[in-house]
Each structure stands twice: as C-alpha cells, then as structure tokens.
Design a protein around this motif. Sequence first.
Motif, PDB file in Angstrom:
ATOM      1  N   ALA A   1      62.816  76.721  17.712  1.00  0.00           N
ATOM      2  CA  ALA A   1      61.982  75.569  18.049  1.00  0.00           C
ATOM      3  C   ALA A   1      62.294  75.110  19.466  1.00  0.00           C
ATOM      4  O   ALA A   1      63.458  75.021  19.861  1.00  0.00           O
ATOM      5  N   GLU A   2      61.253  74.838  20.231  1.00  0.00           N
ATOM      6  CA  GLU A   2      61.462  74.412  21.611  1.00  0.00           C
ATOM      7  C   GLU A   2      62.357  73.176  21.630  1.00  0.00           C
ATOM      8  O   GLU A   2      62.119  72.210  20.894  1.00  0.00           O
ATOM      9  N   THR A   3      63.381  73.221  22.455  1.00  0.00           N
ATOM     10  CA  THR A   3      64.400  72.180  22.472  1.00  0.00           C
ATOM     11  C   THR A   3      64.609  71.670  23.890  1.00  0.00           C
ATOM     12  O   THR A   3      64.689  72.453  24.839  1.00  0.00           O
TER      13      THR A   3
ATOM     14  N   GLN B   1      63.436  67.876  19.698  1.00  0.00           N
ATOM     15  CA  GLN B   1      62.402  68.850  19.333  1.00  0.00           C
ATOM     16  C   GLN B   1      61.172  68.100  18.831  1.00  0.00           C
ATOM     17  O   GLN B   1      61.292  66.981  18.319  1.00  0.00           O
TER      18      GLN B   1
END
Length: 296
Positions: free
Chosen positions: A86-88, A106
Amino acid sequence: MTFSVPSDAMDTLEDQVTQALRTTDDRALTILGYGEVTLVLRLETGAGAFACKRLPVFPSRERLDRHSALVDDYVTRLDKGGVSVAETRMWHRSLRGGRAVAYCVQKALPEERLCSRLLHTAGDAWCEGFFERFLDRVESTVTPRLGLDGQASNWIDVDGELVYLDVTTPLMRDERERELLDVPLFFTSLPWLMRDVVRLAMTKSIFDKFYSPRGVVLDFLGNLHKERLERLVPRFVEQADARLDRPLDTEEISAYYRDDARMWELIQRLRRADRFVHHKILHRPYPFLLPRRVTR
C-alpha cells in the motif's frame, strides 16, 4: 493512486493524541488497531480517509531521516520481490530538544477486505486460494536479509490483489545479518532499567522468524490462534508442507504460539507498569497509547 498527506489534519490528529496521552482518555480517537508496539488511527478529511500509524518518538531528526529512508528501501525491495505494498507516506512534527514524532500514512482501504476478516467471512475456497497466494509471496521475497511479518492482519485483498500494509518496522539485515532497523527505538516503551536486558534477551527470538520462509509461515499459522481461526490450521499446514524445506505440524504451531503469546504478554505488562509509574509517581504523560487488553 498517489496521494498527499493532509498536513493540517495530521497536526490536529497529533494534538488529539497528545491530549489522550496526557489524560489517558483515548475516546476522541478512532483506533483501527493496536500493534505490539504501535497503533493505527483513522483520520477523516475532506480529501478522504487515512490510516495513520504512529511511531515511537525519535530522539533526533537524523534518526527519523534514517528510518524514513529504510521504509522507502524496504518498500522498493518488497516490490521487486513481487509483494504489492500500500502506498505509504511519512509525516512528522518536530518537537522540543530536536526530537520528532512521526506517522506512516496510507489511504484507508475497505476494512472488510482485510484478510484477517475475510478468513472469517469468505468460504473455504477463498481461504485456500489466499494461502497459496500468500505462500507465493513469501517464497519469492523472504531471504536471510529481507524479512516479512506476514500475519493475516497485515494483508488486504483489493480487487483480487493481495496488498501488504505494515512497513512501519522495515525488516532488513546487513551482510552480517544485523538488523538495519533502529531496534532500541522500538523498545523505548519499556521501563528504562529493563530496556537493554529485554532487547538483548528477546531481539533474536522476535526477529529471526521473519527471515526464513518457514519462520514466516510458522508465525502466520501461530497467529491464527490469536485470530480465533484454529480451524484453518490443519488444511493450511498441508498446503505449506508441500512447499517448505522442513514440514510443520499442528503441535509445533500451538507451542510456538503459546511461547510467542507469553513473551508479548510479558512485554505488555512491563509497559503497563511503566505507564503507572509515569502517571502516578512521576506525574508526567506516558508517551504511548496502550491497548486496553489484547486477547491471546
């Protein structure tokens, strides 16, 4: 999909956390979950909802920057190994004395798609298919220098794709197999007299399992007991044994979970004792929000 961290909203969230630490009343916070060391908060904004994982307070900006670089490197290496993350984004606030508080942020994803929930609600076919996909990712990613905390609550199924959530503690080792993670930082919630003793006694048992496929699978299966999903263990053991270099059995998994649960229960008792000392004796805030009780 890329996103920007809502800085003003994060400032407000940290103000609320500071107030909760001061009063020991966290009812104003929306808590998505407690980890063994950190907690995850939900933040609602005009730009959408976010999951925000608060990290221990960094003693210096230098240590924060080093940790942020480790998180970026860890995400890159997981991606190369076939794990979608997940984009963090990292957000931080400077504190007095050069310290800093930071969050991993996120975009909030549908909670009902968390794999720890789907293992309860989806049918056997989904569960077996998920575990095969999980084994694929463990097999392609985990090495003696790149680890994975693969428990079910760290995965979410989004449109049929497994996405990994927890990169707060980057599991990477150097060529001498020493942790790159700032391990002492993540023991700062223990009473200071005990930190070095606990760290030296427990670091190996905490981290070693994450650097071998068998250890990651053993930890995953052990945590199914915590999730009240023991019924899945025998079938998952069959699936895993077809792919591991050394087979597992249900008694080993149960014994592993009992030992792991006892270790973390001890750590949590030490943390609660330290919180009592902070509030009742030293009359100052304890710098961590602790779970009320963790059912094990």
